[in-house]
Design a protein around this motif. Structure first.
Motif, PDB file in Angstrom:
ATOM      1  N   ASP A 183      36.510  20.084   4.092  1.00 56.29           N
ATOM      2  CA  ASP A 183      36.728  18.650   4.323  1.00 56.29           C
ATOM      3  C   ASP A 183      36.016  17.783   3.279  1.00 56.29           C
ATOM      4  OD1 ASP A 183      34.057  18.786   5.047  1.00 56.29           O
ATOM      5  OD2 ASP A 183      34.368  18.141   7.120  1.00 56.29           O
ATOM      6  N   LEU A 184      35.488  18.433   2.240  1.00 60.05           N
ATOM      7  CA  LEU A 184      34.783  17.814   1.114  1.00 60.05           C
ATOM      8  C   LEU A 184      33.384  17.309   1.454  1.00 60.05           C
ATOM      9  CD1 LEU A 184      37.700  15.981  -0.724  1.00 60.05           C
ATOM     10  CD2 LEU A 184      36.819  18.297  -1.080  1.00 60.05           C
ATOM     11  N   SER A 185      32.896  17.606   2.658  1.00 57.51           N
ATOM     12  CA  SER A 185      31.506  17.299   2.976  1.00 57.51           C
ATOM     13  C   SER A 185      30.628  18.410   2.388  1.00 57.51           C
ATOM     14  CB  SER A 185      31.316  17.195   4.491  1.00 57.51           C
ATOM     15  OG  SER A 185      31.552  18.441   5.111  1.00 57.51           O
ATOM     16  N   SER A 186      29.331  18.206   2.450  1.00 57.05           N
ATOM     17  CA  SER A 186      28.397  19.171   1.865  1.00 57.05           C
ATOM     18  C   SER A 186      27.785  20.071   2.928  1.00 57.05           C
ATOM     19  CB  SER A 186      27.271  18.431   1.137  1.00 57.05           C
ATOM     20  OG  SER A 186      27.788  17.723   0.043  1.00 57.05           O
ATOM     21  N   ALA A 187      27.429  21.268   2.495  1.00 59.80           N
ATOM     22  CA  ALA A 187      26.709  22.219   3.336  1.00 59.80           C
ATOM     23  C   ALA A 187      25.556  22.773   2.520  1.00 59.80           C
ATOM     24  CB  ALA A 187      27.625  23.359   3.778  1.00 59.80           C
ATOM     25  N   SER A 188      24.406  22.937   3.159  1.00 60.16           N
ATOM     26  CA  SER A 188      23.246  23.520   2.484  1.00 60.16           C
ATOM     27  C   SER A 188      22.738  24.690   3.319  1.00 60.16           C
ATOM     28  CB  SER A 188      22.143  22.480   2.295  1.00 60.16           C
ATOM     29  OG  SER A 188      21.568  22.137   3.546  1.00 60.16           O
ATOM     30  N   LEU A 189      21.899  25.501   2.720  1.00 65.02           N
ATOM     31  CA  LEU A 189      21.333  26.636   3.453  1.00 65.02           C
ATOM     32  C   LEU A 189      20.587  26.150   4.694  1.00 65.02           C
ATOM     33  CD1 LEU A 189      20.888  29.671   3.652  1.00 65.02           C
ATOM     34  CD2 LEU A 189      18.910  29.416   2.139  1.00 65.02           C
ATOM     35  N   GLY A 190      19.936  24.997   4.593  1.00 62.44           N
ATOM     36  CA  GLY A 190      19.201  24.436   5.729  1.00 62.44           C
ATOM     37  C   GLY A 190      20.072  24.169   6.946  1.00 62.44           C
ATOM     38  N   ASP A 191      21.370  23.974   6.739  1.00 62.52           N
ATOM     39  CA  ASP A 191      22.287  23.750   7.860  1.00 62.52           C
ATOM     40  C   ASP A 191      22.395  24.976   8.761  1.00 62.52           C
ATOM     41  OD1 ASP A 191      22.820  21.237   6.786  1.00 62.52           O
ATOM     42  OD2 ASP A 191      24.689  21.888   5.825  1.00 62.52           O
ATOM     43  N   TYR A 192      21.984  26.133   8.256  1.00 61.03           N
ATOM     44  CA  TYR A 192      22.106  27.390   8.998  1.00 61.03           C
ATOM     45  C   TYR A 192      20.742  27.925   9.412  1.00 61.03           C
ATOM     46  CZ  TYR A 192      26.599  26.733   6.842  1.00 61.03           C
ATOM     47  OH  TYR A 192      27.790  26.168   6.441  1.00 61.03           O
ATOM     48  N   ALA A 193      19.723  27.071   9.397  1.00 62.34           N
ATOM     49  CA  ALA A 193      18.361  27.467   9.761  1.00 62.34           C
ATOM     50  C   ALA A 193      18.351  28.099  11.147  1.00 62.34           C
ATOM     51  CB  ALA A 193      17.436  26.256   9.719  1.00 62.34           C
ATOM     52  N   GLY A 194      17.615  29.199  11.270  1.00 59.85           N
ATOM     53  CA  GLY A 194      17.501  29.905  12.541  1.00 59.85           C
ATOM     54  C   GLY A 194      18.611  30.904  12.781  1.00 59.85           C
ATOM     55  N   LYS A 195      19.562  31.002  11.858  1.00 64.13           N
ATOM     56  CA  LYS A 195      20.653  31.968  11.976  1.00 64.13           C
ATOM     57  C   LYS A 195      20.531  33.013  10.875  1.00 64.13           C
ATOM     58  CE  LYS A 195      24.305  29.193  13.993  1.00 64.13           C
ATOM     59  NZ  LYS A 195      25.727  28.916  13.926  1.00 64.13           N
ATOM     60  N   LYS A 196      21.132  34.160  11.121  1.00 60.90           N
ATOM     61  CA  LYS A 196      21.341  35.131  10.058  1.00 60.90           C
ATOM     62  C   LYS A 196      22.538  34.633   9.259  1.00 60.90           C
ATOM     63  CE  LYS A 196      19.773  38.952  12.945  1.00 60.90           C
ATOM     64  NZ  LYS A 196      20.154  40.227  13.575  1.00 60.90           N
ATOM     65  N   VAL A 197      22.495  34.841   7.951  1.00 59.09           N
ATOM     66  CA  VAL A 197      23.554  34.321   7.091  1.00 59.09           C
ATOM     67  C   VAL A 197      24.032  35.426   6.155  1.00 59.09           C
ATOM     68  CG1 VAL A 197      24.152  32.594   5.343  1.00 59.09           C
ATOM     69  CG2 VAL A 197      22.548  31.997   7.173  1.00 59.09           C
ATOM     70  N   VAL A 198      25.340  35.602   6.097  1.00 62.07           N
ATOM     71  CA  VAL A 198      25.958  36.504   5.130  1.00 62.07           C
ATOM     72  C   VAL A 198      26.632  35.634   4.089  1.00 62.07           C
ATOM     73  CG1 VAL A 198      27.719  38.271   4.736  1.00 62.07           C
ATOM     74  CG2 VAL A 198      26.396  38.285   6.865  1.00 62.07           C
ATOM     75  N   LEU A 199      26.258  35.832   2.821  1.00 60.98           N
ATOM     76  CA  LEU A 199      26.924  35.152   1.721  1.00 60.98           C
ATOM     77  C   LEU A 199      27.876  36.154   1.084  1.00 60.98           C
ATOM     78  CD1 LEU A 199      23.843  33.419   0.028  1.00 60.98           C
ATOM     79  CD2 LEU A 199      25.303  32.526   1.862  1.00 60.98           C
ATOM     80  N   ASN A 200      29.161  35.949   1.270  1.00 60.91           N
ATOM     81  CA  ASN A 200      30.200  36.768   0.644  1.00 60.91           C
ATOM     82  C   ASN A 200      30.680  35.969  -0.562  1.00 60.91           C
ATOM     83  OD1 ASN A 200      32.304  38.628   0.156  1.00 60.91           O
ATOM     84  ND2 ASN A 200      33.703  37.413   1.396  1.00 60.91           N
ATOM     85  N   ILE A 201      30.295  36.414  -1.756  1.00 62.04           N
ATOM     86  CA  ILE A 201      30.515  35.639  -2.978  1.00 62.04           C
ATOM     87  C   ILE A 201      31.515  36.383  -3.856  1.00 62.04           C
ATOM     88  CG2 ILE A 201      29.340  34.553  -4.932  1.00 62.04           C
ATOM     89  CD1 ILE A 201      26.705  35.345  -3.036  1.00 62.04           C
ATOM     90  N   PHE A 202      32.444  35.638  -4.456  1.00 59.59           N
ATOM     91  CA  PHE A 202      33.508  36.292  -5.218  1.00 59.59           C
ATOM     92  C   PHE A 202      34.106  35.328  -6.240  1.00 59.59           C
ATOM     93  CE2 PHE A 202      34.822  34.766  -1.081  1.00 59.59           C
ATOM     94  CZ  PHE A 202      35.834  33.873  -1.390  1.00 59.59           C
TER      95      PHE A 202
END
Length: 168
Positions: free
Chosen positions: A33-52
């Motif tokens: 939606d063209l808004s921004s997301a940062s790593l801090g938005d996922y604080a307290g969660k496990k995060v998988v970065l699938n990069i390609f």
């Protein structure tokens, strides 16, 4: 600088992935939606970065499908699929494929994510796209697993990434 291959031809990245145990570098990426997301938005969660490199290639598309199916089933986990594709292309792919358990994020604006994680191609035909990588981050923001796929046209080691996620 890391060395990988593309169909057997050596290419390089601008750096190396963050080391296991190190804090994951923060980032700002663009949502569909063209808004921004940062790593801090996922604080307290496990995060998988699938990069390609691009969702418009078969291997990249398969990695999104696979993580949508497998990793997204885990509790307290965000699966972020990251490329330099425009958010519109990412959204089109997800809509056509029924992908709804992962979040697509784009580094198209300034490439700062690829720089922070050291995974931008420095040379070769895919320069300046991202190399194929998986980074798993625990709830405290530390890297618990990283893989830079040695041959760009091959898929990541899903099993190892998921095991690291479960162990995190």
């Amino acid at each position: 600088m890391a060395t990988v291959t593309l169909k057997g031809n050596e290419i390089h990245t601008i750096g190396s992935l963050p080391a296991k145990g190190s804090p994951a570098p923060d980032f700002t990426l663009t949502k569909s939606d063209l808004s921004s997301a940062s790593l801090g938005d996922y604080a307290g969660k496990k995060v998988v970065l699938n990069i390609f490199p691009s969702v418009d290639t078969g291997t990249c598309a398969q990695s999104v499908r696979q993580f949508n199916q497998e990793a997204a089933e885990l509790e307290n986990t965000a699966v972020l699929c990251i490329s330099k594709d425009l958010p519109f292309a990412q959204a089109r792919f997800c809509g056509a494929e029924g992908i709804d358990k992962v979040e697509m994020l784009s580094d198209f604006r300034d490439g700062s994510f690829g720089e922070a994680y050291g995974l931008t191609f420095a040379d070769g035909p895919l320069q300046p796209l991202h190399s194929r990588c998986v980074v798993v981050i625990d709830e405290s923001g530390r890297v618990v697993y990283s893989e830079q796929v040695a041959e760009t046209v091959e898929e990541p080691n899903y099993k190892a990434a998921l095991e690291a996620l479960v162990d995190a």
